[in-house]
Design a protein around this motif. Structure first.
Motif, short mmCIF file in Angstrom:
data_model
loop_
_atom_site.label_atom_id
_atom_site.label_comp_id
_atom_site.label_asym_id
_atom_site.label_seq_id
_atom_site.Cartn_x
_atom_site.Cartn_y
_atom_site.Cartn_z
N THR A 21 -3.67 2.90 10.23
CA THR A 21 -4.17 1.60 10.65
C THR A 21 -3.53 0.45 9.89
OG1 THR A 21 -6.02 1.76 9.10
CG2 THR A 21 -6.40 2.56 11.35
N ASP A 22 -3.12 0.68 8.64
CA ASP A 22 -2.60 -0.40 7.80
C ASP A 22 -1.60 0.17 6.80
OD1 ASP A 22 -4.76 -2.66 8.40
OD2 ASP A 22 -5.81 -0.77 8.08
N THR A 23 -0.62 -0.64 6.43
CA THR A 23 0.33 -0.26 5.38
C THR A 23 0.62 -1.46 4.49
OG1 THR A 23 2.22 -0.69 6.83
CG2 THR A 23 1.46 1.58 6.70
N VAL A 24 0.84 -1.17 3.21
CA VAL A 24 1.15 -2.21 2.23
C VAL A 24 2.20 -1.66 1.27
CG1 VAL A 24 0.23 -3.45 0.21
CG2 VAL A 24 -1.07 -3.40 2.33
N ILE A 25 3.15 -2.48 0.91
CA ILE A 25 4.11 -2.15 -0.15
C ILE A 25 3.87 -3.15 -1.27
CG2 ILE A 25 6.54 -1.96 -0.82
CD1 ILE A 25 7.13 -1.44 2.19
N ALA A 35 3.33 -6.36 3.93
CA ALA A 35 2.09 -5.80 4.48
C ALA A 35 2.14 -5.77 6.00
CB ALA A 35 0.90 -6.62 4.02
N ASP A 36 1.54 -4.74 6.55
CA ASP A 36 1.30 -4.60 7.97
C ASP A 36 -0.16 -4.18 8.10
OD1 ASP A 36 1.40 -4.19 10.71
OD2 ASP A 36 2.40 -2.25 10.56
N THR A 37 -1.04 -5.19 8.06
CA THR A 37 -2.48 -4.91 8.01
C THR A 37 -3.21 -5.66 9.11
OG1 THR A 37 -2.85 -6.71 6.43
CG2 THR A 37 -2.48 -4.52 5.51
N ASP A 38 -4.36 -5.11 9.47
CA ASP A 38 -5.25 -5.79 10.40
C ASP A 38 -6.03 -6.87 9.65
OD1 ASP A 38 -4.47 -4.25 12.57
OD2 ASP A 38 -6.00 -2.73 12.19
N ALA A 39 -6.74 -7.68 10.37
CA ALA A 39 -7.46 -8.81 9.78
C ALA A 39 -8.56 -8.39 8.80
CB ALA A 39 -8.06 -9.67 10.88
#
Length: 124
Positions: A21-25, A35-39
């Motif tokens: 659902t989400d990724t963070v570096i 970041a590739d995250t939802d709200a």
């Protein structure tokens, strides 16, 4: 640093593995890199928490003689969050829902982690 290449890697992993659902570096000090995250996920806070958990897990691995830390996983009733070491300077957080197969994630994420490490190294 090639932020577009990082974004492509994060999106590619999300597209490849069901349940992500989400990724963070982040840097190992907790500073957000990408970041590739939802709200509903605050990426700066997640980066800081992941760095703290990784630090504790590294100390545990060292104290028990298990070698360099590769990953730590936290599972809750609605899914899990895996934190992977990306070399010595960064980490990758992958958040998944109940449908995420964690063992599959561990296997499939390895090539992507190497590519992200190479992208981050190019930025230095």
């Amino acid at each position: 640093m090639d932020h577009e290449a990082l974004a492509n890697e994060m999106k590619g992993l999300r597209d490849q593995i069901p349940g992500i659902t989400d990724t963070v570096i982040a840097a190992v000090d907790g500073m957000l890199i990408a970041a590739d995250t939802d709200a509903d996920i605050e990426p700066n806070g997640l980066a800081a928490l992941a760095a703290a958990s990784m630090g504790i897990a590294q100390r545990t691995a060292a104290a028990t003689g298990r070698g360099p830390l590769r990953r730590t996983v936290t599972c809750g009733s609605k899914g899990c969050a895996a934190v992977y070491a990306v070399g010595d300077t960064a980490l990758m957080v992958i958040v998944g829902d109940e449908g995420l197969a964690v063992e599959h994630l561990h296997l499939e994420s390895q090539p992507m982690l190497k590519r992200i490490g190479a992208i981050l190294s190019e930025g230095n």
